[in-house]
Scaffold this active site. Structure first.
Site, PDB file in Angstrom:
ATOM      1  N   LEU A 117     -42.786  68.280   4.267  1.00 39.75           N
ATOM      2  CA  LEU A 117     -42.322  69.219   3.236  1.00 39.75           C
ATOM      3  C   LEU A 117     -43.039  70.566   3.349  1.00 39.75           C
ATOM      4  O   LEU A 117     -42.679  71.522   2.670  1.00 39.75           O
ATOM      5  CB  LEU A 117     -42.620  68.646   1.843  1.00 39.75           C
ATOM      6  CG  LEU A 117     -41.718  67.554   1.287  1.00 39.75           C
ATOM      7  CD1 LEU A 117     -42.253  67.072  -0.056  1.00 39.75           C
ATOM      8  CD2 LEU A 117     -40.294  68.065   1.127  1.00 39.75           C
ATOM      9  N   ASP A 124     -57.403  67.593   1.264  1.00 43.56           N
ATOM     10  CA  ASP A 124     -56.782  66.362   0.734  1.00 43.56           C
ATOM     11  C   ASP A 124     -57.473  65.921  -0.552  1.00 43.56           C
ATOM     12  O   ASP A 124     -56.824  65.604  -1.553  1.00 43.56           O
ATOM     13  CB  ASP A 124     -56.859  65.232   1.767  1.00 43.56           C
ATOM     14  CG  ASP A 124     -55.856  65.417   2.891  1.00 43.56           C
ATOM     15  OD1 ASP A 124     -54.804  66.036   2.650  1.00 43.56           O
ATOM     16  OD2 ASP A 124     -56.133  64.958   4.013  1.00 43.56           O
ATOM     17  N   GLY A 165     -59.601  51.705  -1.602  1.00 47.02           N
ATOM     18  CA  GLY A 165     -59.299  52.195  -0.261  1.00 47.02           C
ATOM     19  C   GLY A 165     -60.479  52.921   0.348  1.00 47.02           C
ATOM     20  O   GLY A 165     -61.349  53.432  -0.386  1.00 47.02           O
ATOM     21  N   ALA A 166     -60.503  52.911   1.677  1.00 46.79           N
ATOM     22  CA  ALA A 166     -61.596  53.592   2.384  1.00 46.79           C
ATOM     23  C   ALA A 166     -61.090  54.180   3.693  1.00 46.79           C
ATOM     24  O   ALA A 166     -61.854  54.413   4.619  1.00 46.79           O
ATOM     25  CB  ALA A 166     -62.734  52.605   2.633  1.00 46.79           C
ATOM     26  N   LYS A 182     -56.396  64.959  12.890  1.00 47.55           N
ATOM     27  CA  LYS A 182     -57.315  65.510  11.891  1.00 47.55           C
ATOM     28  C   LYS A 182     -58.777  65.456  12.315  1.00 47.55           C
ATOM     29  O   LYS A 182     -59.580  66.272  11.872  1.00 47.55           O
ATOM     30  CB  LYS A 182     -57.159  64.751  10.572  1.00 47.55           C
ATOM     31  CG  LYS A 182     -55.911  65.080   9.798  1.00 47.55           C
ATOM     32  CD  LYS A 182     -55.884  64.300   8.507  1.00 47.55           C
ATOM     33  CE  LYS A 182     -54.784  64.800   7.611  1.00 47.55           C
ATOM     34  NZ  LYS A 182     -54.790  64.162   6.292  1.00 47.55           N
TER      35      LYS A 182
HETATM   36  P1  NDP Z   1     -55.372  54.681   6.268  1.00 43.19           P
HETATM   37  O1  NDP Z   1     -54.618  53.769   7.208  1.00 43.19           O
HETATM   38  O2  NDP Z   1     -56.405  55.571   6.806  1.00 43.19           O
HETATM   39  O3  NDP Z   1     -56.020  53.791   5.086  1.00 43.19           O
HETATM   40  C1  NDP Z   1     -55.323  52.734   4.467  1.00 43.19           C
HETATM   41  C2  NDP Z   1     -56.233  52.040   3.461  1.00 43.19           C
HETATM   42  O4  NDP Z   1     -55.508  50.975   2.831  1.00 43.19           O
HETATM   43  C3  NDP Z   1     -57.461  51.387   4.103  1.00 43.19           C
HETATM   44  O5  NDP Z   1     -58.510  51.359   3.176  1.00 43.19           O
HETATM   45  C4  NDP Z   1     -56.931  49.971   4.371  1.00 43.19           C
HETATM   46  O6  NDP Z   1     -57.946  49.010   4.539  1.00 43.19           O
HETATM   47  C5  NDP Z   1     -56.174  49.721   3.091  1.00 43.19           C
HETATM   48  N1  NDP Z   1     -55.150  48.691   3.236  1.00 43.19           N
HETATM   49  C6  NDP Z   1     -53.992  48.789   3.927  1.00 43.19           C
HETATM   50  N2  NDP Z   1     -53.284  47.643   3.811  1.00 43.19           N
HETATM   51  C7  NDP Z   1     -54.029  46.809   3.036  1.00 43.19           C
HETATM   52  C8  NDP Z   1     -53.842  45.478   2.553  1.00 43.19           C
HETATM   53  N3  NDP Z   1     -52.741  44.785   2.835  1.00 43.19           N
HETATM   54  N4  NDP Z   1     -54.809  44.945   1.772  1.00 43.19           N
HETATM   55  C9  NDP Z   1     -55.923  45.632   1.450  1.00 43.19           C
HETATM   56  N5  NDP Z   1     -56.151  46.919   1.886  1.00 43.19           N
HETATM   57  C10 NDP Z   1     -55.218  47.485   2.668  1.00 43.19           C
HETATM   58  O7  NDP Z   1     -54.203  55.495   5.544  1.00 43.19           O
HETATM   59  P2  NDP Z   1     -54.338  56.854   4.690  1.00 43.19           P
HETATM   60  O8  NDP Z   1     -55.656  56.883   4.026  1.00 43.19           O
HETATM   61  O9  NDP Z   1     -53.942  57.995   5.535  1.00 43.19           O
HETATM   62  O10 NDP Z   1     -53.145  56.645   3.631  1.00 43.19           O
HETATM   63  C11 NDP Z   1     -53.238  55.663   2.590  1.00 43.19           C
HETATM   64  C12 NDP Z   1     -52.044  55.847   1.642  1.00 43.19           C
HETATM   65  O11 NDP Z   1     -52.132  57.116   1.024  1.00 43.19           O
HETATM   66  C13 NDP Z   1     -50.676  55.804   2.326  1.00 43.19           C
HETATM   67  O12 NDP Z   1     -49.791  55.104   1.483  1.00 43.19           O
HETATM   68  C14 NDP Z   1     -50.271  57.254   2.432  1.00 43.19           C
HETATM   69  O13 NDP Z   1     -48.874  57.433   2.377  1.00 43.19           O
HETATM   70  C15 NDP Z   1     -50.923  57.839   1.195  1.00 43.19           C
HETATM   71  N6  NDP Z   1     -51.282  59.257   1.349  1.00 43.19           N
HETATM   72  C16 NDP Z   1     -50.898  60.126   0.380  1.00 43.19           C
HETATM   73  C17 NDP Z   1     -51.234  61.466   0.459  1.00 43.19           C
HETATM   74  C18 NDP Z   1     -50.791  62.404  -0.607  1.00 43.19           C
HETATM   75  O14 NDP Z   1     -50.927  63.634  -0.437  1.00 43.19           O
HETATM   76  N7  NDP Z   1     -50.292  61.927  -1.722  1.00 43.19           N
HETATM   77  C19 NDP Z   1     -52.032  61.980   1.590  1.00 43.19           C
HETATM   78  C20 NDP Z   1     -52.414  60.967   2.549  1.00 43.19           C
HETATM   79  C21 NDP Z   1     -52.040  59.653   2.423  1.00 43.19           C
HETATM   80  P3  NDP Z   1     -58.463  48.701   6.060  1.00 43.19           P
HETATM   81  O15 NDP Z   1     -59.070  49.952   6.540  1.00 43.19           O
HETATM   82  O16 NDP Z   1     -59.385  47.570   5.915  1.00 43.19           O
HETATM   83  O17 NDP Z   1     -57.222  48.370   6.867  1.00 43.19           O
END
Ligand code: NDP
Length: 288
Positions: free
Chosen positions: A23, A109, A133-134, A73
């Site tokens: 966007l 962000d 989340g991390a 990034k």
């Molecule tokens: P990452 O892949 O870097 O992080 C994902 C996180 O979710 C990790 O902590 C991961 O844990 C955890 N996770 C994923 N699946 C599971 C599960 N089934 N059970 C438990 N924990 C889980 O992604 P991002 O940080 O880039 O994005 C995360 C979310 O945020 C996405 O949905 C994305 O669309 C959204 N987002 C929104 C933004 C906005 O501007 N609104 C900007 C960026 C992202 P592990 O590391 O252990 O896998």
């Protein structure tokens, strides 16, 4: 094209792959048009690009700046000349400003998130926060919330891929800010309940609840949700996640990921221009 191209139009854009769904061109080009700024913003897919040459080219063309999205990034950082405190602490950059030939990296962000909370009338300094989340987005939010003065931050993640990184973020926050941060295993429901009980703000920055698995919530027991809490999800597809539905039913105020998306762009625009983005107009046009 919303902006009229002239002999003086300056270029900026988005690097990453994929970028076709973004966007950002709509948001920035419309802002330039509304404010009469002779700039244009385009997307550049980096799938087959050599990042060093690409950044060198942008530097030579004297772009005003650019954004970076996945997967570039972190690896963009070696091609830049300096960083904001947040970008340095997070170890990732999503915005670059060209300051007289020097390319300075920022990360908006987290600021996008804390501005969203502020827009809800929530003062991040007013109480503890539980952040689920991390990953990349969660790390940015954690660091920015700590820099903005959140007194206590409970980071909750499953013991998996990001656990080590989460330990490093907690350590970095505790050493460099006045925030007291800790890390909890998402599967320890007693500890999760305790974190949420102590918090006035709950944020989901995991991918749990994102389409197509939209029927999932990171909170397994809705009795953890108290009506006086502000509950947010950074997921924007769907707009209303199961967590937000559950929180709404529990009487909590809620907001979704569209706010962070809009405000991280507004923060980048401010870094480039020193001006405020007309967020209400942009929201109505592209972020509903
Ligand atoms: P990452 O892949 O870097 O992080 C994902 C996180 O979710 C990790 O902590 C991961 O844990 C955890 N996770 C994923 N699946 C599971 C599960 N089934 N059970 C438990 N924990 C889980 O992604 P991002 O940080 O880039 O994005 C995360 C979310 O945020 C996405 O949905 C994305 O669309 C959204 N987002 C929104 C933004 C906005 O501007 N609104 C900007 C960026 C992202 P592990 O590391 O252990 O896998």
């Amino acid at each position: 094209m919303s902006t009229q191209i002239t002999g003086r139009t300056r270029l900026g854009g988005l690097l990453g792959s994929p970028v076709g769904h973004s966007l950002s061109p709509l948001m920035y080009n419309e802002t330039f048009r509304l404010l009469g700024i002779d700039w244009v913003y385009l997307c550049f897919d980096t799938k087959h690009a050599d990042l060093k040459s690409l950044v060198g080219g942008l530097r030579e063309m004297d772009v005003f700046g650019f954004n970076i999205t996945m997967p570039d990034k972190e690896r963009i950082m070696e091609h830049l000349d300096g960083f904001s405190e947040a970008a340095r602490m997070i170890g990732a950059v999503n915005t670059v400003k060209n300051e007289n030939g020097k390319l300075i990296g920022h990360n908006t962000d987290g600021a996008g998130y804390t501005r969203s909370a502020a827009e809800q009338g929530y003062d991040i300094r007013s109480g503890a926060m539980t952040l689920l989340g991390a990953g990349g987005a969660a790390s940015s939010i954690a660091v920015q919330a700590a820099l903005d003065g959140v007194p206590v931050l409970h980071i909750v993640n499953r013991k998996g891929r990001s656990w080590k990184h989460a330990e490093q973020i907690v350590d970095l926050i505790n050493r460099n800010t006045s925030c007291r941060a800790d890390l909890t295993d998402l599967s320890d429901l007693t500890a999760l309940r305790r974190c949420i009980e102590e918090s006035s703000l709950l944020t989901n920055a995991t991918s749990i609840g994102m389409a197509p698995a939209a029927d999932a919530s990171p909170i397994p027991d809705n009795s953890m949700l108290r009506p006086e809490m502000l509950v947010s999800d950074i997921i924007y597809n769907p707009r209303r996640t199961k967590l937000l539905e559950d929180a709404g039913r529990a009487g909590c105020r809620t907001f979704n990921g569209m706010y962070m998306l809009l405000h991280q762009g507004a923060a980048a625009f401010q870094i480039w221009t020193g001006l405020d983005m007309p967020v209400e107009e942009i929201r109505k046009k592209y972020f509903v």
